[in-house]
Design an enzyme around this catalytic site. Sequence first.
Site, mmCIF file in Angstrom:
data_model
loop_
_atom_site.group_PDB
_atom_site.id
_atom_site.type_symbol
_atom_site.label_atom_id
_atom_site.label_comp_id
_atom_site.label_asym_id
_atom_site.label_seq_id
_atom_site.Cartn_x
_atom_site.Cartn_y
_atom_site.Cartn_z
ATOM 1 N N HIS A 62 34.234 56.435 43.433
ATOM 2 C CA HIS A 62 34.004 55.041 43.827
ATOM 3 C C HIS A 62 35.183 54.459 44.612
ATOM 4 C CE1 HIS A 62 30.345 54.916 41.585
ATOM 5 N NE2 HIS A 62 30.928 55.047 40.412
ATOM 6 N N ASP A 97 26.575 62.744 40.327
ATOM 7 C CA ASP A 97 26.810 61.675 39.361
ATOM 8 C C ASP A 97 25.657 60.671 39.410
ATOM 9 O OD1 ASP A 97 28.003 58.930 38.495
ATOM 10 O OD2 ASP A 97 29.563 60.346 37.917
ATOM 11 N N HIS A 99 25.743 57.596 39.323
ATOM 12 C CA HIS A 99 26.122 56.463 40.166
ATOM 13 C C HIS A 99 26.519 56.972 41.554
ATOM 14 C CE1 HIS A 99 27.127 55.145 35.978
ATOM 15 N NE2 HIS A 99 26.369 54.138 36.365
ATOM 16 N N ASP A 186 26.851 61.815 33.589
ATOM 17 C CA ASP A 186 26.298 60.588 33.019
ATOM 18 C C ASP A 186 24.809 60.406 33.301
ATOM 19 O OD1 ASP A 186 27.022 60.329 35.662
ATOM 20 O OD2 ASP A 186 28.232 58.534 35.392
#
Length: 244
Positions: A62, A97, A99, A186
Site C-alpha cells: 500500500h 492479497d 486488498h 488475508d
Amino acid sequence: MGRLPDDLLGRAGYYQADASCVLVEGTWEAALASANTALDAMDRVLSGTNAVYALCRPPGHHACRDQAGGFCYLNNTAVAANWASSRGARVAIVDVDVHHGNGTQAIFYGRRDVLTVSVHGDPAWLYPYYAGYADETGAGIGEGFNSNLPVPLMSDGEAYLAALSAGCAAVRQFSPDLLIIALGLDASRDDPFACMAIDESGFGRMGRMLGMLSLPTLIVQEGGYPSPTLGQSLAAFLNGFGSR
C-alpha cells in the site's frame, strides 16, 4: 481538504495515504529491514536461485513513492522489482492479497518494463476503496501493463482462482524474466476481517497455479492477520508452489 491540523494523528495522516500508519520508535528501522529483506531475496533470485520467500514485516504494497498507507511504509515488492528492472530484468508482479496493492500500482502505472497484476476484493466495498478497479490499465507508455481483477467479497477459492488464472495468462503474454508474488493470506475464510472464503486447499492450488508459470520467483509476504490457520495457509501455498 487541504488544511494541516494540529492533532498529531491528523498531521501524520496528512502526509500519508491514510491515518492507519502509526509511527513509533523503531518504525523506520523495521521498515528499512523489511525492504532490505526483499532486496536480499531478489539478489538471490538474480544470482540463480529458482525461488526465494521473503518474510517481510511490516508489509509494503500500500506504500507509494512518497506516502505510507495501510500499515505499509516502504513498498518491499516495488523496491525489489525496481532493483531487478534496473539490472535489465523484465519483471511481472502478481499480487494476491485480498486488498488491492494500490501503492505498487501507483509506482509502476506509467511504466512498461514491469507488469502489475492484482487479484483482490472489489474495492467498491473494500480498502483501499479508491483504486483497484478493472478499468485501471496503466497510463502513457504503461497503458496495458496494469491489470486489476477484482473479485466479489466472500467469494470462495473457485472465484479467486478463476481471476488468478486470467492474471497468469497476462503474465505469460508479457513473457517476463522473473516473477514477484505479493503474497497476502488475508483472503482466508478464517481471517478476522472475513473478506473472502478461501481454505487451505485453495491457497495450495493458488501456489501451484503460480508455480506452473515456471519462472524464477521471489515471494514477498504482504497481508495476513493472526488467525488459527495463518501458518497452515502459508504452508499450503508454499507446498503448492513447490509442487509445480
